[in-house]
Scaffold this active site. Sequence first.
Site, mmCIF file in Angstrom:
data_model
loop_
_atom_site.group_PDB
_atom_site.id
_atom_site.type_symbol
_atom_site.label_atom_id
_atom_site.label_comp_id
_atom_site.label_asym_id
_atom_site.label_seq_id
_atom_site.Cartn_x
_atom_site.Cartn_y
_atom_site.Cartn_z
ATOM 1 N N PRO A 112 106.686 71.275 -81.921
ATOM 2 C CA PRO A 112 106.209 71.850 -83.185
ATOM 3 C C PRO A 112 104.833 71.360 -83.617
ATOM 4 O O PRO A 112 104.072 72.116 -84.225
ATOM 5 C CB PRO A 112 107.290 71.433 -84.183
ATOM 6 N N TYR A 113 104.499 70.114 -83.306
ATOM 7 C CA TYR A 113 103.157 69.627 -83.644
ATOM 8 C C TYR A 113 102.090 70.477 -82.954
ATOM 9 O O TYR A 113 101.164 70.985 -83.594
ATOM 10 C CB TYR A 113 103.017 68.155 -83.244
#
Length: 307
Positions: A112-113
Amino acid sequence: MGAVEQLQALFPEPGRLQFIYCDLGDSKRVNEIFKENAIDAVMHFAAIAYVSESMVDPLRYYHNITFNTLTVLEAMKTYGVKKLIYSSTCATYGEPEMMPITETTPQVPINPYGKAKKMSEDLIQDFAKNSDFSVMILRYFNVIGSDPKGRLGEAPRPELRKHARISGACFDAAMGIIPGIQVRGSDYNTTDGTCIRDYIHVTDLVDAHVKALEKAKRAEVSVYNVGTGKGSSVKEFVEACKFATGVNVTVTILDRRPGDYAEVYSDPSKIRRELNWVAQHLDLESSLSDAWRWRKQHPNGYSVAMI
């Protein structure tokens, strides 16, 4: 705030350095800041940046990185600010099939980063297509080191230690705060089984931003990898950390970290060619010695300094 106070002490002239505490998620306050100040350019660094934390709390990362970038772009559009230097990451590439990574390597982030950062890049590029916006997107590789003069350093909050970068874990172990270093994964398809990363010294990163700001061209979007072009394994990193600290820290091998990738290092030829930027700090032991010097003087972060 300790870092801000250090900078204010370095630049005490009235009006030279202004600090405004604000959540970029507060669009009303962000717009007030743009309205009240004559802003020439924006350098957007603000983001949480721990891969493993993003796997546990993805919504926080999309909000903090992607949504907040949208807020900044909207304010820039409203108040006619047309120059942006954006901090992105090699995590947008995911795990490429070929090394080294160039700026045209497909972006297939696996956590997700990295996904949130890529979404921000997409927002910026889509907005810039129909404007005379000047954009420099800098994709950082793994940042290490501290100010060689000892004024600034990295002090992650204690609750983030389990997510923090390996240099912080090495220093915590050397200081006896934790019993040793945990290396996540030793069965990767690399020379010694541990992950390979491109470690860039923070002062080289600063220099890249200065050059990007100077050379940003009107109505153009440029993307650059900011790395050394050299990959070092986690095992090599740990050995360099032992040398820098003088402590033979205990190393424990654990399973792989979710969302991680085996090998990532840059091809920095584009930024060298177009911005005349080359990484100057290539020795891991020297870079880690800079960071260790600051950390020894600030065992509790910026709150208390030991002279």
